[in-house]
Design a protein around this motif. Structure first.
Motif, mmCIF file in Angstrom:
data_model
loop_
_atom_site.group_PDB
_atom_site.id
_atom_site.type_symbol
_atom_site.label_atom_id
_atom_site.label_comp_id
_atom_site.label_asym_id
_atom_site.label_seq_id
_atom_site.Cartn_x
_atom_site.Cartn_y
_atom_site.Cartn_z
ATOM 1 N N HIS A 238 42.180 -8.354 2.694
ATOM 2 C CA HIS A 238 40.739 -8.326 2.914
ATOM 3 C C HIS A 238 40.418 -7.323 4.018
ATOM 4 O O HIS A 238 41.290 -6.927 4.796
ATOM 5 C CB HIS A 238 40.230 -9.717 3.297
ATOM 6 N N HIS A 239 39.166 -6.908 4.073
ATOM 7 C CA HIS A 239 38.763 -5.939 5.096
ATOM 8 C C HIS A 239 37.415 -6.315 5.674
ATOM 9 O O HIS A 239 36.666 -7.125 5.096
ATOM 10 C CB HIS A 239 38.725 -4.525 4.505
ATOM 11 N N ARG A 240 37.077 -5.678 6.797
ATOM 12 C CA ARG A 240 35.824 -5.973 7.491
ATOM 13 C C ARG A 240 34.679 -5.082 7.040
ATOM 14 O O ARG A 240 33.526 -5.341 7.375
ATOM 15 C CB ARG A 240 36.035 -5.821 9.000
ATOM 16 N N GLY A 241 34.993 -4.018 6.314
ATOM 17 C CA GLY A 241 33.921 -3.130 5.865
ATOM 18 C C GLY A 241 34.470 -1.990 5.035
ATOM 19 O O GLY A 241 35.410 -1.303 5.453
ATOM 20 N N SER A 274 30.341 -4.356 -4.258
ATOM 21 C CA SER A 274 31.143 -5.579 -4.250
ATOM 22 C C SER A 274 32.029 -5.675 -3.017
ATOM 23 O O SER A 274 32.624 -6.720 -2.762
ATOM 24 C CB SER A 274 32.013 -5.638 -5.512
ATOM 25 N N GLY A 275 32.128 -4.578 -2.277
ATOM 26 C CA GLY A 275 33.016 -4.551 -1.123
ATOM 27 C C GLY A 275 34.468 -4.358 -1.492
ATOM 28 O O GLY A 275 35.358 -4.508 -0.661
ATOM 29 N N THR A 276 34.742 -3.977 -2.743
ATOM 30 C CA THR A 276 36.119 -3.840 -3.212
ATOM 31 C C THR A 276 36.680 -2.461 -2.880
ATOM 32 O O THR A 276 36.040 -1.439 -3.125
ATOM 33 C CB THR A 276 36.193 -4.062 -4.734
ATOM 34 N N VAL A 277 37.895 -2.461 -2.331
ATOM 35 C CA VAL A 277 38.640 -1.230 -2.086
ATOM 36 C C VAL A 277 39.866 -1.266 -2.986
ATOM 37 O O VAL A 277 40.699 -2.178 -2.884
ATOM 38 C CB VAL A 277 39.061 -1.108 -0.610
ATOM 39 N N ARG A 278 39.981 -0.318 -3.898
ATOM 40 C CA ARG A 278 41.097 -0.289 -4.847
ATOM 41 C C ARG A 278 42.193 0.641 -4.340
ATOM 42 O O ARG A 278 41.909 1.770 -3.916
ATOM 43 C CB ARG A 278 40.619 0.160 -6.228
ATOM 44 N N VAL A 279 43.426 0.153 -4.386
ATOM 45 C CA VAL A 279 44.560 0.926 -3.879
ATOM 46 C C VAL A 279 45.618 1.047 -4.963
ATOM 47 O O VAL A 279 45.662 0.260 -5.912
ATOM 48 C CB VAL A 279 45.162 0.277 -2.621
ATOM 49 N N GLY A 280 46.492 2.046 -4.812
ATOM 50 C CA GLY A 280 47.552 2.263 -5.779
ATOM 51 C C GLY A 280 48.459 3.382 -5.334
ATOM 52 O O GLY A 280 48.354 3.890 -4.209
ATOM 53 N N PRO A 281 49.360 3.838 -6.205
ATOM 54 C CA PRO A 281 50.314 4.891 -5.843
ATOM 55 C C PRO A 281 49.643 6.250 -5.711
ATOM 56 O O PRO A 281 48.516 6.456 -6.159
ATOM 57 C CB PRO A 281 51.301 4.868 -7.015
#
Length: 372
Positions: A238-241, A274-281
């Motif tokens: 989770h993150h703050r912003g 949505s506040g979503t941060v998507r991560v990957g390779p």
């Protein structure tokens, strides 16, 4: 010519003004007060627009023997640059405030006022070259010093603005400019260059954004949210912003769980609603299609498609591309994939060393070699 020389308090603008004087122009120096509450001193190469910078600009004008004034544009700067910066990050985009400042302050507000006062041109310490094209128009070209070239941040300038601009340092190396400043007795000869955002003097951009975005009244954007694996949809943290992230970021993600193969994760996309941060390779960062809008052309808009070079960051590499223009829509097909391209960044288009224009990136598509 009557020339208004913008004196930032640094070595480049001081030498640019000196060369304008040497060229026989009637030069007046101005310092732009852009900070609402300027601090007294800089911290090394961080920040600008301090009281120290204003004093250094005045001393340079005294050495050159030219009139000097301070123009307070702090409210205009806050509205057109700082608020724009906040709005872009809140929307999940990655802006470049130096381009906005050149577009809306230095070559809009300042130039408009200068022309209204009877000046013929505005001179700055930018490293870029101006040439007369075959059609008689003014062309903007890369500087002789590739390491200092600033044509990217000037890619927002239009033909009428270029026609009233002077860049006296375009043919010079930075090392020569410092030596010249010392020879002229300018005390700023060894002053460090400013690198960080001028309005975030301590360099903590994420903290600066957090403080301001979480306090904006009526802001509908949900800033806190999840960090999600782009491939599986698994919530990793989770993150703050979401404004604390940018596409391509690897460090500071706050994810404790490592990947199965031990490879690092990168920010691939940001969804501020949505506040979503998507991560990957790393491979997930590769793109070969860019859609951009809000174009600004240095001359005539290019007809149809053209083979060009495209620069996506201020100090980034130039990518070979095919650029297609339809009205205000700009489609860029990169011949080789690029990584870490984020909405909000500017794509500056070149024909050789000449700037054709720029556009703001709206969306990207992943390279077919990665996604199939």
């Amino acid at each position: 010519m009557r020339v208004l020389a913008a004196l930032s308090g640094g070595v480049d603008s001081a030498v640019a003004a000196a060369r304008a004087v040497d060229a026989g122009h009637q030069v007046t120096g101005i310092h732009l007060a852009l900070a609402r509450h300027p601090t007294s001193y800089r911290s090394g190469a961080r920040g600008c627009c301090t009281l120290e910078d204003a004093h250094d600009a005045r001393r340079a004008a005294d050495v050159l023997g030219i009139p000097f004034y301070v123009w307070d544009l702090s409210e205009r700067f806050h509205e057109d640059v700082v608020e724009d910066f906040l709005d872009e990050y809140a929307a999940g985009r990655t802006p470049h405030p130096c381009l906005r400042c050149n577009e809306r302050i230095k070559f809009a507000a300042v130039l408009d006022r200068a022309l209204g006062l009877g000046f013929d041109a505005v001179a700055t310490g930018h490293y870029a070259r101006l040439r007369t094209g075959r059609d008689g128009g003014v062309e903007l070209h890369r500087a002789a010093d590739g390491g200092k070239d600033q044509s990217y941040v000037l890619g927002v300038l239009t033909q009428p603005q270029l026609a009233h601009a002077l860049f006296p340092l375009g043919d010079s190396l930075k090392s020569d400019v410092r030596r010249e400043a010392a020879g002229r007795g300018l005390l700023v000869a060894d002053k460090p260059d400013s690198h960080d955002l001028c309005f975030v003097s301590d360099g903590d951009t994420a903290g600066w954004l957090r403080e301001r975005l979480t306090e904006r009244p009526g802001d509908p954007v949900r800033h806190a949210g999840d960090i999600v694996d782009d491939a599986t949809g698994e919530v990793l943290g989770h993150h703050r912003g979401s404004y604390g992230f940018t596409v391509g970021q690897r460090k500071g993600l706050g994810i404790e769980r490592p990947t199965a193969d031990g490879r690092p994760r990168f920010v691939l996309a940001i969804e501020p609603s949505s506040g979503t941060v998507r991560v990957g390779p790393r491979e997930g960062l590769s793109v070969d299609r860019i859609t951009a809008g809000r174009p600004r052309w240095s001359g005539e808009a290019p007809p149809g498609a053209l083979s060009a070079g495209v620069q996506l960051r201020a100090h980034g590499a130039e990518h070979r591309a095919v650029v297609s223009v339809t009205g205000n829509d700009v489609e860029i097909r990169l011949l080789e994939p690029a990584q870490g391209v984020a909405p909000g960044q500017s794509a500056v288009i070149y024909a050789g060393t000449r700037v054709v224009g720029s556009a703001t990136i709206e969306s990207t598509r992943h390279a077919r070699s990665v996604t199939g």
